[in-house]
Design a protein around this motif. Structure first.
Motif, PDB file in Angstrom:
ATOM      1  N   GLY A   1       5.432   2.011  -2.070  1.00 18.23           N
ATOM      2  CA  GLY A   1       4.173   1.382  -2.448  1.00 18.23           C
ATOM      3  C   GLY A   1       3.492   2.040  -3.632  1.00 18.23           C
ATOM      4  O   GLY A   1       2.308   1.778  -3.885  1.00 18.23           O
ATOM      5  N   LEU A   2       4.198   2.871  -4.345  1.00 18.66           N
ATOM      6  CA  LEU A   2       3.652   3.539  -5.521  1.00 18.66           C
ATOM      7  C   LEU A   2       4.751   3.766  -6.541  1.00 18.66           C
ATOM      8  O   LEU A   2       5.942   3.674  -6.218  1.00 18.66           O
ATOM      9  CB  LEU A   2       3.010   4.881  -5.126  1.00 18.66           C
ATOM     10  CG  LEU A   2       3.822   5.907  -4.323  1.00 18.66           C
ATOM     11  CD1 LEU A   2       4.904   6.587  -5.129  1.00 18.66           C
ATOM     12  CD2 LEU A   2       2.904   6.942  -3.710  1.00 18.66           C
TER      13      LEU A   2
ATOM     14  N   GLN B   1       0.832  -1.180   0.000  1.00 16.62           N
ATOM     15  CA  GLN B   1       0.000   0.000   0.000  1.00 16.62           C
ATOM     16  C   GLN B   1       0.882   1.252   0.000  1.00 16.62           C
ATOM     17  O   GLN B   1       2.056   1.191   0.341  1.00 16.62           O
ATOM     18  CB  GLN B   1      -0.925   0.015   1.225  1.00 16.62           C
ATOM     19  CG  GLN B   1      -0.234   0.276   2.549  1.00 16.62           C
ATOM     20  CD  GLN B   1       0.379  -0.960   3.152  1.00 16.62           C
ATOM     21  OE1 GLN B   1       0.671  -1.935   2.446  1.00 16.62           O
ATOM     22  NE2 GLN B   1       0.603  -0.936   4.451  1.00 16.62           N
ATOM     23  N   VAL B   2       0.272   2.368  -0.366  1.00 13.90           N
ATOM     24  CA  VAL B   2       1.015   3.614  -0.429  1.00 13.90           C
ATOM     25  C   VAL B   2       1.373   4.066   0.987  1.00 13.90           C
ATOM     26  O   VAL B   2       0.541   4.092   1.887  1.00 13.90           O
ATOM     27  CB  VAL B   2       0.191   4.704  -1.128  1.00 13.90           C
ATOM     28  CG1 VAL B   2       0.920   6.043  -1.086  1.00 13.90           C
ATOM     29  CG2 VAL B   2      -0.101   4.314  -2.570  1.00 13.90           C
ATOM     30  N   GLN B   3       2.638   4.404   1.161  1.00 11.02           N
ATOM     31  CA  GLN B   3       3.098   4.963   2.439  1.00 11.02           C
ATOM     32  C   GLN B   3       3.903   6.221   2.182  1.00 11.02           C
ATOM     33  O   GLN B   3       4.776   6.229   1.299  1.00 11.02           O
ATOM     34  CB  GLN B   3       3.952   3.953   3.203  1.00 11.02           C
ATOM     35  CG  GLN B   3       3.160   2.899   3.944  1.00 11.02           C
ATOM     36  CD  GLN B   3       4.001   2.166   4.976  1.00 11.02           C
ATOM     37  OE1 GLN B   3       5.112   1.747   4.701  1.00 11.02           O
ATOM     38  NE2 GLN B   3       3.459   2.017   6.180  1.00 11.02           N
TER      39      GLN B   3
ATOM     40  N   SER C   1       7.120   8.346  -9.892  1.00 11.74           N
ATOM     41  CA  SER C   1       7.114   9.257 -11.033  1.00 11.74           C
ATOM     42  C   SER C   1       5.714   9.483 -11.589  1.00 11.74           C
ATOM     43  O   SER C   1       5.513  10.375 -12.425  1.00 11.74           O
ATOM     44  CB  SER C   1       8.025   8.733 -12.135  1.00 11.74           C
ATOM     45  OG  SER C   1       7.585   7.465 -12.573  1.00 11.74           O
ATOM     46  N   SER C   2       4.755   8.702 -11.155  1.00  9.94           N
ATOM     47  CA  SER C   2       3.385   8.822 -11.650  1.00  9.94           C
ATOM     48  C   SER C   2       2.486   9.637 -10.733  1.00  9.94           C
ATOM     49  O   SER C   2       1.269   9.691 -10.945  1.00  9.94           O
ATOM     50  CB  SER C   2       2.769   7.431 -11.842  1.00  9.94           C
ATOM     51  OG  SER C   2       3.474   6.715 -12.828  1.00  9.94           O
ATOM     52  N   TYR C   3       3.067  10.235  -9.708  1.00  7.95           N
ATOM     53  CA  TYR C   3       2.275  10.968  -8.724  1.00  7.95           C
ATOM     54  C   TYR C   3       2.708  12.420  -8.626  1.00  7.95           C
ATOM     55  O   TYR C   3       3.897  12.722  -8.541  1.00  7.95           O
ATOM     56  CB  TYR C   3       2.398  10.325  -7.334  1.00  7.95           C
ATOM     57  CG  TYR C   3       1.584   9.070  -7.189  1.00  7.95           C
ATOM     58  CD1 TYR C   3       1.958   7.894  -7.827  1.00  7.95           C
ATOM     59  CD2 TYR C   3       0.428   9.062  -6.418  1.00  7.95           C
ATOM     60  CE1 TYR C   3       1.195   6.752  -7.707  1.00  7.95           C
ATOM     61  CE2 TYR C   3      -0.340   7.918  -6.286  1.00  7.95           C
ATOM     62  CZ  TYR C   3       0.056   6.765  -6.935  1.00  7.95           C
ATOM     63  OH  TYR C   3      -0.703   5.629  -6.810  1.00  7.95           O
ATOM     64  N   ILE C   4       1.743  13.292  -8.617  1.00  4.84           N
ATOM     65  CA  ILE C   4       1.960  14.668  -8.204  1.00  4.84           C
ATOM     66  C   ILE C   4       2.061  14.668  -6.683  1.00  4.84           C
ATOM     67  O   ILE C   4       1.297  13.981  -6.001  1.00  4.84           O
ATOM     68  CB  ILE C   4       0.795  15.559  -8.691  1.00  4.84           C
ATOM     69  CG1 ILE C   4       0.851  15.695 -10.214  1.00  4.84           C
ATOM     70  CG2 ILE C   4       0.831  16.921  -8.011  1.00  4.84           C
ATOM     71  CD1 ILE C   4      -0.365  16.346 -10.829  1.00  4.84           C
ATOM     72  N   MET C   5       3.018  15.429  -6.168  1.00  4.47           N
ATOM     73  CA  MET C   5       3.256  15.456  -4.736  1.00  4.47           C
ATOM     74  C   MET C   5       2.962  16.854  -4.183  1.00  4.47           C
ATOM     75  O   MET C   5       3.214  17.864  -4.848  1.00  4.47           O
ATOM     76  CB  MET C   5       4.698  15.084  -4.414  1.00  4.47           C
ATOM     77  CG  MET C   5       5.109  13.704  -4.926  1.00  4.47           C
ATOM     78  SD  MET C   5       4.143  12.359  -4.223  1.00  4.47           S
ATOM     79  CE  MET C   5       4.635  12.452  -2.496  1.00  4.47           C
TER      80      MET C   5
ATOM     81  N   PRO D   1      -5.429  11.732  -2.437  1.00  2.00           N
ATOM     82  CA  PRO D   1      -5.959  10.569  -1.706  1.00  2.00           C
ATOM     83  C   PRO D   1      -4.999   9.948  -0.703  1.00  2.00           C
ATOM     84  O   PRO D   1      -5.424   9.183   0.163  1.00  2.00           O
ATOM     85  CB  PRO D   1      -6.269   9.568  -2.828  1.00  2.00           C
ATOM     86  CG  PRO D   1      -5.385   9.964  -3.956  1.00  2.00           C
ATOM     87  CD  PRO D   1      -5.189  11.437  -3.864  1.00  2.00           C
ATOM     88  N   TYR D   2      -3.730  10.289  -0.794  1.00  2.62           N
ATOM     89  CA  TYR D   2      -2.745   9.649   0.079  1.00  2.62           C
ATOM     90  C   TYR D   2      -2.013  10.695   0.911  1.00  2.62           C
ATOM     91  O   TYR D   2      -1.595  11.740   0.382  1.00  2.62           O
ATOM     92  CB  TYR D   2      -1.732   8.836  -0.739  1.00  2.62           C
ATOM     93  CG  TYR D   2      -2.379   7.799  -1.609  1.00  2.62           C
ATOM     94  CD1 TYR D   2      -2.482   7.971  -2.982  1.00  2.62           C
ATOM     95  CD2 TYR D   2      -2.912   6.637  -1.050  1.00  2.62           C
ATOM     96  CE1 TYR D   2      -3.100   7.024  -3.778  1.00  2.62           C
ATOM     97  CE2 TYR D   2      -3.531   5.683  -1.839  1.00  2.62           C
ATOM     98  CZ  TYR D   2      -3.627   5.882  -3.197  1.00  2.62           C
ATOM     99  OH  TYR D   2      -4.239   4.944  -3.975  1.00  2.62           O
ATOM    100  N   TRP D   3      -1.846  10.364   2.206  1.00  2.00           N
ATOM    101  CA  TRP D   3      -1.278  11.321   3.150  1.00  2.00           C
ATOM    102  C   TRP D   3      -0.281  10.642   4.077  1.00  2.00           C
ATOM    103  O   TRP D   3      -0.420   9.463   4.421  1.00  2.00           O
ATOM    104  CB  TRP D   3      -2.384  11.927   4.008  1.00  2.00           C
ATOM    105  CG  TRP D   3      -3.278  12.823   3.214  1.00  2.00           C
ATOM    106  CD1 TRP D   3      -4.358  12.451   2.462  1.00  2.00           C
ATOM    107  CD2 TRP D   3      -3.153  14.235   3.071  1.00  2.00           C
ATOM    108  NE1 TRP D   3      -4.915  13.554   1.855  1.00  2.00           N
ATOM    109  CE2 TRP D   3      -4.195  14.657   2.215  1.00  2.00           C
ATOM    110  CE3 TRP D   3      -2.265  15.176   3.571  1.00  2.00           C
ATOM    111  CZ2 TRP D   3      -4.376  16.002   1.859  1.00  2.00           C
ATOM    112  CZ3 TRP D   3      -2.445  16.510   3.225  1.00  2.00           C
ATOM    113  CH2 TRP D   3      -3.489  16.905   2.375  1.00  2.00           C
TER     114      TRP D   3
END
Length: 128
Positions: free
Chosen positions: A26-27, A1-3, A30-34, A116-118
């Motif tokens: 867990g992700l 899972q994303v951490q 490079s595919s995520y905006i942060m 969605p992830y924090w």
């Protein structure tokens, strides 16, 4: 899972600097905006900064523009927030967030609902 795990917070005097780090796992980083948000006691969580997937685009809250810099390191799956010229009003818990949406320039980019992830947050305290 994303951490997402933040680090680097602490106590600093006004005018000082800190660098926050957020290690992602867990992700496909490079595919995520942060993004970075912060929440002071008794206040709503507010947008601080965001960086696009490539790192080529950034956005900042007016309150931190010119003092904070967001960067990312794909080799380390880490996003950073360099904070200079810190002020007592910067005191807050700082949170890292991730969004898989590829579109950076959205009106909602500065809203917590877009991410969605924090992470769990790291405390930054600036003394006067």
């Amino acid at each position: 899972q994303v951490q997402l795990v933040e680090s680097g917070g602490g106590l600093v005097q006004a005018g000082g600097s800190l660098r926050l780090s957020c290690a992602a796992s867990g992700l496909t980083f490079s595919s995520y905006i942060m993004g970075w948000f912060r929440q002071a006691p008794g206040k709503e969580r507010e947008f601080v900064a965001a960086i696009s997937r490539s790192g080529g685009n950034t956005a900042y809250a007016d309150s931190v523009k010119g003092r904070y810099t967001i960067t990312r390191d794909g080799a380390k799956n880490t996003v950073y927030l360099q904070m200079n010229g810190l002020k007592p009003e910067d005191t807050a818990v700082y949170y890292c967030a991730a969004d898989p949406d590829a579109t950076f320039f959205l009106p909602s980019r500065r809203t917590r609902a877009k991410y969605p992830y924090w992470g769990q947050g790291t405390q930054v305290t600036v003394s006067s």
